[in-house]
Design a protein around this motif. Structure first.
Motif, PDB file in Angstrom:
ATOM      1  N   VAL A 121      27.041  41.852  36.271  1.00 48.61           N
ATOM      2  CA  VAL A 121      28.368  41.329  35.954  1.00 48.61           C
ATOM      3  C   VAL A 121      28.613  40.107  36.845  1.00 48.61           C
ATOM      4  N   PRO A 122      28.360  38.895  36.355  1.00 42.61           N
ATOM      5  CA  PRO A 122      28.640  37.707  37.173  1.00 42.61           C
ATOM      6  C   PRO A 122      30.133  37.596  37.471  1.00 42.61           C
ATOM      7  N   ILE A 123      30.460  37.374  38.736  1.00 39.11           N
ATOM      8  CA  ILE A 123      31.871  37.252  39.113  1.00 39.11           C
ATOM      9  C   ILE A 123      32.189  35.884  39.711  1.00 39.11           C
ATOM     10  N   MET A 124      31.155  35.156  40.115  1.00 37.20           N
ATOM     11  CA  MET A 124      31.392  33.799  40.601  1.00 37.20           C
ATOM     12  C   MET A 124      30.135  32.969  40.429  1.00 37.20           C
ATOM     13  N   HIS A 125      30.303  31.666  40.511  1.00 33.10           N
ATOM     14  CA  HIS A 125      29.207  30.742  40.240  1.00 33.10           C
ATOM     15  C   HIS A 125      29.302  29.584  41.210  1.00 33.10           C
ATOM     16  N   GLY A 126      28.148  29.099  41.657  1.00 36.13           N
ATOM     17  CA  GLY A 126      28.116  27.950  42.542  1.00 36.13           C
ATOM     18  C   GLY A 126      28.183  28.327  44.005  1.00 36.13           C
ATOM     19  N   CYS A 127      28.114  27.319  44.865  1.00 36.99           N
ATOM     20  CA  CYS A 127      28.089  27.559  46.301  1.00 36.99           C
ATOM     21  C   CYS A 127      28.671  26.351  47.033  1.00 36.99           C
ATOM     22  N   ASN A 128      29.475  26.626  48.063  1.00 38.52           N
ATOM     23  CA  ASN A 128      30.093  25.576  48.878  1.00 38.52           C
ATOM     24  C   ASN A 128      29.454  25.444  50.257  1.00 38.52           C
ATOM     25  N   ASN A 129      28.380  26.198  50.524  1.00 36.64           N
ATOM     26  CA  ASN A 129      27.887  26.311  51.891  1.00 36.64           C
ATOM     27  C   ASN A 129      27.000  25.153  52.342  1.00 36.64           C
ATOM     28  N   PHE A 130      26.225  24.592  51.448  1.00 37.66           N
ATOM     29  CA  PHE A 130      25.333  23.475  51.768  1.00 37.66           C
ATOM     30  C   PHE A 130      24.435  23.769  52.965  1.00 37.66           C
ATOM     31  N   CYS A 131      23.739  24.889  52.908  1.00 36.94           N
ATOM     32  CA  CYS A 131      22.661  25.121  53.862  1.00 36.94           C
ATOM     33  C   CYS A 131      21.681  23.953  53.725  1.00 36.94           C
ATOM     34  N   THR A 132      21.146  23.472  54.812  1.00 40.66           N
ATOM     35  CA  THR A 132      20.419  22.205  54.797  1.00 40.66           C
ATOM     36  C   THR A 132      19.103  22.254  54.029  1.00 40.66           C
ATOM     37  N   PRO A 186      38.071  34.909  36.678  1.00 37.66           N
ATOM     38  CA  PRO A 186      39.361  35.618  36.738  1.00 37.66           C
ATOM     39  C   PRO A 186      39.177  37.134  36.735  1.00 37.66           C
ATOM     40  N   GLU A 187      39.977  37.815  37.546  1.00 38.56           N
ATOM     41  CA  GLU A 187      39.844  39.262  37.676  1.00 38.56           C
ATOM     42  C   GLU A 187      40.045  39.979  36.342  1.00 38.56           C
ATOM     43  N   ASP A 188      40.975  39.522  35.521  1.00 38.86           N
ATOM     44  CA  ASP A 188      41.225  40.227  34.263  1.00 38.86           C
ATOM     45  C   ASP A 188      40.017  40.163  33.341  1.00 38.86           C
ATOM     46  N   GLU A 189      39.259  39.059  33.391  1.00 39.11           N
ATOM     47  CA  GLU A 189      38.030  38.975  32.593  1.00 39.11           C
ATOM     48  C   GLU A 189      37.000  39.983  33.079  1.00 39.11           C
ATOM     49  N   ILE A 190      36.887  40.120  34.392  1.00 37.09           N
ATOM     50  CA  ILE A 190      35.923  41.068  34.959  1.00 37.09           C
ATOM     51  C   ILE A 190      36.288  42.494  34.567  1.00 37.09           C
ATOM     52  N   LEU A 191      37.565  42.831  34.666  1.00 39.50           N
ATOM     53  CA  LEU A 191      37.996  44.195  34.322  1.00 39.50           C
ATOM     54  C   LEU A 191      37.818  44.481  32.833  1.00 39.50           C
ATOM     55  N   VAL A 236      27.310  52.480  30.232  1.00 40.97           N
ATOM     56  CA  VAL A 236      26.628  51.926  31.395  1.00 40.97           C
ATOM     57  C   VAL A 236      26.946  52.774  32.627  1.00 40.97           C
ATOM     58  N   LYS A 237      25.940  53.002  33.467  1.00 45.68           N
ATOM     59  CA  LYS A 237      26.109  53.863  34.632  1.00 45.68           C
ATOM     60  C   LYS A 237      26.216  53.089  35.946  1.00 45.68           C
ATOM     61  N   GLU A 238      25.735  51.857  35.954  1.00 42.90           N
ATOM     62  CA  GLU A 238      25.665  51.106  37.206  1.00 42.90           C
ATOM     63  C   GLU A 238      25.848  49.621  36.916  1.00 42.90           C
ATOM     64  N   ILE A 239      26.663  48.948  37.740  1.00 44.29           N
ATOM     65  CA  ILE A 239      26.846  47.511  37.586  1.00 44.29           C
ATOM     66  C   ILE A 239      26.485  46.820  38.889  1.00 44.29           C
ATOM     67  N   THR A 240      26.012  45.578  38.783  1.00 47.63           N
ATOM     68  CA  THR A 240      25.745  44.738  39.951  1.00 47.63           C
ATOM     69  C   THR A 240      26.560  43.465  39.811  1.00 47.63           C
ATOM     70  N   LEU A 241      27.515  43.259  40.717  1.00 40.77           N
ATOM     71  CA  LEU A 241      28.337  42.066  40.713  1.00 40.77           C
ATOM     72  C   LEU A 241      27.524  40.913  41.301  1.00 40.77           C
ATOM     73  N   PHE A 301      26.331  44.793  44.647  1.00 38.72           N
ATOM     74  CA  PHE A 301      26.660  43.371  44.620  1.00 38.72           C
ATOM     75  C   PHE A 301      25.588  42.562  45.355  1.00 38.72           C
ATOM     76  N   GLU A 302      25.379  41.329  44.880  1.00 38.64           N
ATOM     77  CA  GLU A 302      24.465  40.348  45.467  1.00 38.64           C
ATOM     78  C   GLU A 302      24.957  38.962  45.061  1.00 38.64           C
ATOM     79  N   SER A 303      24.746  37.952  45.843  1.00 35.25           N
ATOM     80  CA  SER A 303      24.200  37.923  47.183  1.00 35.25           C
ATOM     81  C   SER A 303      25.352  37.648  48.148  1.00 35.25           C
ATOM     82  N   SER A 304      25.229  38.107  49.377  1.00 31.92           N
ATOM     83  CA  SER A 304      26.333  37.960  50.319  1.00 31.92           C
ATOM     84  C   SER A 304      25.881  37.155  51.530  1.00 31.92           C
ATOM     85  N   ASN A 305      26.787  36.297  52.017  1.00 34.64           N
ATOM     86  CA  ASN A 305      26.518  35.497  53.201  1.00 34.64           C
ATOM     87  C   ASN A 305      27.125  36.200  54.413  1.00 34.64           C
ATOM     88  N   PRO A 306      26.377  36.329  55.504  1.00 32.36           N
ATOM     89  CA  PRO A 306      26.910  37.030  56.680  1.00 32.36           C
ATOM     90  C   PRO A 306      28.235  36.469  57.185  1.00 32.36           C
TER      91      PRO A 306
END
Length: 459
Positions: free
Chosen positions: A169-180, A195-200, A211-216, A254-259
């Motif tokens: 289940v994609p919940i966001m797209h893109g990245c603002n971090n600019f790792c070098t 938007p949250e309502d689309e996800i729900l 479905v038994k399992e989702i990955t955000l 969920f994946e992927s997460s930045n520390p």
């Protein structure tokens, strides 16, 4: 008509391929039994490493040859393409449409079709909404036309594949971090939260299909924000929706997460909710604060280790995995030793390990102190050998426990054996009837075979 997908790279690409496949299925298309017989091939590409793009170039050469065979051109070479040749001999020439999408398509948006005439459509990050027009054009046997690539990203309604027990289940797209070292912000663009309502609504859709399992999913999932809704709040709202609706969904990953964005609120949310799985992937990338700063990761070795300590104190049964890169420009033996010691200290259940691969257009590609390939390979091999030992130790400690397992496939080795996964994302093989597929069963972990547990179902 028939289609065939080749998907490379991350889980987001898998989800996006699945969403395009749903468009094709809705139009009456079917998956080709063999790529050589497909009416349309969609190659979903990755640009994170140069090796990924090199592989795509090789595939485009293959499809250039296949196109000639399918068109019955006199100079077509049929070696390794006998299936297509036999089809053409029996049914006559039939066109093949080649579509390239994904990060490589966005990076080479203006040049790929010129450099590789075999490509009929280049679908960049923002042009996936035009797939309906592409499908229509292929159905009508129209010549390919250029498509607009306006910088407005839209999420597909669903990435569900018919009959799947687990789905993305994609919940966001893109990245603002600019790792070098990373090209993702350049090919995926800035962060956009769904938007949250689309996800729900998608959660409700998936629940209705068992479905038994989702990955955000997201390039940086824990920086999600839609209005006042943060990622921890989104997790709580999804879990509440599952409970209130009597959903078939039991597990949330969920994946992927930045520390740098892994907050104490997120830790507490996971700890308090049994729906959220205990396998967490938190990419460290390196163990040296000096190298992390050069990478623009915006955390230190010390702050990362403190985060791990907080997670383990609040979620005792957690299993951690990571990404780590060796051979970044300027990496010394001391820096490498710090990477080794961090991995020993954390004891990851698994790790994706790779060496620095310069990507054109990123700051790290032209940094001073580039490390030789021989040194990069040697350091990577040392890390891999060490992690194999750590993984074996971590998994061995789990033997003897009884844990819930989602049975998802029949073993290739025996029709009487099933494979499943735990909340910690471990693989378990156990004897069981196919009727158990798609259900949660309690399994005693009897022993370890490689990285797969052997278990026994417990009533």
């Amino acid at each position: 008509m028939t289609y065939f997908f080749e998907t490379y790279g991350c889980e987001m690409n898998l989800a996006e391929s699945a969403s395009v496949e749903q468009l094709l299925i809705a139009r009456g298309w079917t998956k080709a039994a063999d790529v050589q017989l497909a009416d349309m091939v969609v190659i979903n590409t990755c640009s994170v490493r140069a090796t990924a793009e090199t592989r795509i170039y090789g595939r485009l050469g293959y499809y250039a040859g296949l196109k000639k065979v399918r068109a019955a051109e006199p100079d077509a070479k049929t070696r390794s393409m006998e299936t297509a040749a036999a089809w053409v001999q029996e049914h006559g020439a039939s066109p093949l449409t080649v579509v390239v999408m994904g990060c490589m398509a966005e990076r080479l948006l203006r040049t790929l079709k010129h450099d590789f005439p075999v490509v009929d459509y280049v679908v960049g990050t923002y042009a996936k909404k035009h797939f309906g027009d592409i499908i229509s054009a292929v159905e009508r046997r129209e010549l390919p036309q250029d498509i607009d690539d306006e910088p407005v990203y839209s999420f597909a309604p669903t990435s569900y594949e018919e009959g799947a027990f687990s789905t993305f289940v994609p919940i966001m797209h893109g990245c603002n971090n600019f790792c070098t070292y990373c090209i993702v912000p350049y090919v995926r663009g800035r962060e956009i939260s769904r938007p949250e309502d689309e996800i729900l609504r998608e959660i409700d859709f998936l629940s209705a299909r068992g479905v038994k399992e989702i990955t955000l999913l997201g390039q940086n999932v824990n920086s999600y924000r839609s209005g006042d809704v943060t990622f921890p709040a989104l997790l709580r709202h999804i879990s509440a929706r599952i409970e209130e609706s009597g959903s078939s969904i039991r597990w949330i990953r969920f994946e992927s997460s930045n520390p740098k964005d892994f907050s104490d609120e997120l830790i507490d949310t996971i700890a308090a909710d049994e729906h959220i799985c205990r396998g967490l992937h938190i990419a460290v990338q390196h163990g040296s604060s000096r190298i992390l700063k050069a990478m623009n990761r915006r955390y230190t070795r010390e702050s990362y280790l403190a985060l791990v300590q907080r997670i383990r104190s609040r979620i005792p049964d957690v299993a951690l995995s990571t990404d780590i890169m060796l051979g970044f420009p300027g990496e010394t033996e001391e820096d490498f030793a710090q990477a080794v010691s961090l991995m020993r200290e954390v004891e990851y259940a698994s790790a994706f390990m790779y060496y620095f691969n310069p990507r054109e257009g990123t700051p790290a590609a032209t940094m001073d102190g580039q490390v030789s390939m021989d040194v990069k390979k040697d350091r990577l091999q040392q890390i891999i050998d060490m992690q194999l030992e750590i993984t074996a130790r971590v998994l061995e400690r789990r033997v003897g426990r009884t844990v819930p397992v989602l049975a998802d496939i029949v073993s290739r080795d025996s029709r009487d054996e099933l494979l499943g996964k735990t909340s910690q994302n471990e693989r378990v093989a156990f004897r069981g009837d196919a009727s158990l597929l798609g259900t949660f069963v309690n399994v005693h972990l009897d022993s370890l075979n490689g990285n797969t547990f052997r278990g026994t179902v417990v009533d």
